[in-house]
Each structure stands twice: as structure tokens, then as C-alpha cells.
Design a protein around this motif. Sequence first.
Motif: not given
Length: 316
Positions: A131-140, A182-185, A190-193
Motif C-alpha cells: 500500500y502506498h502511504p497515499a492510499v492508506i491516508y485516503a482510506f482514513f 467508483f473512487v475506491a476501485y 494494486p496498480l495505483f500510481t
Amino acid sequence: MSETSESKMSGVLEVYDAKKTDKLIITLEGIAGSETIGAIKKRIAQKKLTLTQERQALRTEPKGKPVSDDQKLSDLGVSSQKGVLYLRDLGPQIAWKTVFMAEYAGPLFVYPLFYFRPSFIYGESAANSVYHPAVIYAFFAWSFHYAKRLFETQFIHRFGNSTMPQFNLIKNCSYYWGFAAFVAYFVNHPLFTPPAFGDLQVYIGLVGFIISEFGNLSIHILLRNLRPAGTRERRIPKPDGNPLSLLFNYVSCPNYTYEVSSWIFFSIMVQSLPALIFTFAGFVQMTIWAQGKHRNYLKEFPDYPKSRKAIIPFVL
């Protein structure tokens, strides 16, 4: 004529369909000019069980604006001897709070479904991706936003109207739940840039999001304090000493300004086109709401600050 003598007079009130003006819905007898619209609605509901008070919008003209429940027939110029009102059936109603709780609860549960990268969505190897940090922060950040909305709906908001059409439940839930998926997908893929400008971009987005969220909360608390419980009282909103409320000096609806700002910063943090589309869709709708409220403020309060805009300082 005094109100006491007027209240002793009784007459007939005919209520017609606002859409089919020749269709008589009901005739009420023993009507006094001192009776309120709310009392009239109650009498209609007692005789027409399908027309609950919440479904009724009463008007003095077929295409006129609905009159408020606390207005008296005499104040509306309706004859106490033989008066006429027009009724529009608003259809089946549902409580505002119920709709808000449902539409906000959805994104709170839909987003994590994608965050944990189940194999039936992303494939067997997705769970092993870092998980990229941005993905984790986005979840919270996403979870905090909708948890805050649920909290505000339950404990802060005071609704001017108690109900809305039942169809709004389907429409609103489709919007919020659909955009959540839509946003969460894409954000949790896994290929998040990673964002182009690295950690700096992520932290600018995160800090901006947090400030905007607390700005939005501050405005909601201020607006709550303007309206005493159990009333529909309206006053000109002004800054209350909280620095985040100073935006009221520039716009009529800073809660919407902060809301849009939150999602702009969220989109910066994750650098995601779907998030930006969600932000734009929300901005369009909130601009419509803000402009409507701004016009109402100007119409209702002669001393309303003319320098204020609706949602964007100095612009819109």
C-alpha cells in the motif's frame, strides 16, 4: 375586526388540486380566519388518510409558493366565509435524517470493501501488493469524512423540514454509494500510481483535507446555534470567533466551500481522476444549493451583506 371576534366566525374552505384546478379535493366547514395552515393540514389528514401532513403543500394560488404552517388564513387573505386553497400532493415522504443516515453510511462501508483488495475484485495476488502511504491516508480520510457526516446528522443538524420524498432515498444512495465504489476501485487498485510530486503532494493534500473538514464542522456548529431547537427561526450567519468561520465574511455557504475544498485536497493527495470527477459533481450540485440559499438570504434580510458571494469568494 378583532381576532377574538374573527375566531368566532366560521365558514367554508374549499381545497382544490394544484395541478388539476377544477378538481375539488375536500371541503372543510367551521373554518375561522385565525386558523393556521398547520391546523388546516391536520384537518385534511384526518379526513383524507392518505394525505398525511407531510405530503401536503398548500398554496393560495395553483402555481404559487407553498405557505408555511404557522401562517393564519386571515394573514394570507383567505376569506373566513368561503375560502379557497390549492394542494399539491408531495407523494410518500421519508424523514430527512433517515435519508442522510442511509446515504452517508453506504460510503463508510463500501470504501473499505475495496481498500482490503478482495480477490474477487482485484485478483488473487492483490492482497500481497504494498500500500502506498497515499492510499492508506485516503482510506482514513474518507472514513473520517463520512463518520463525521453521520455524527453531524445525528447530533448537530437541525432540519427546517422533517421529511423529503421517498424517491430521494434511492437517488441519494445511488449517488453516494456509486461514487464510493467508483473512487475506491481506482484509489485502492494494486496498480495505483503514486502522486507525481511524491510525499510533498500527499501531505499538502492531507493537511488541506483535515483543515477543510474541521472548517466544515465549525460552520455546521455555527448554523446549529443560529436556530433554536424546535423552531424554524432564521438569522444572518456571521463569524463567531472561530477563525475557520471567517469565511462567512465572503460567502453565504462556507460549509459548501469547505466541503468542495476537502475533496479538492483529497484528489490532490491521491492524484486520481475518479476522485476529481466526484469533486466536480459535488461542486456543481453544491453551487446550485448555495446560489439558492444566497438568493433567499438577500430576499429575506434587507441588511444582508451585499459583498458576499454564494460559494466561491469574490467569484461565484
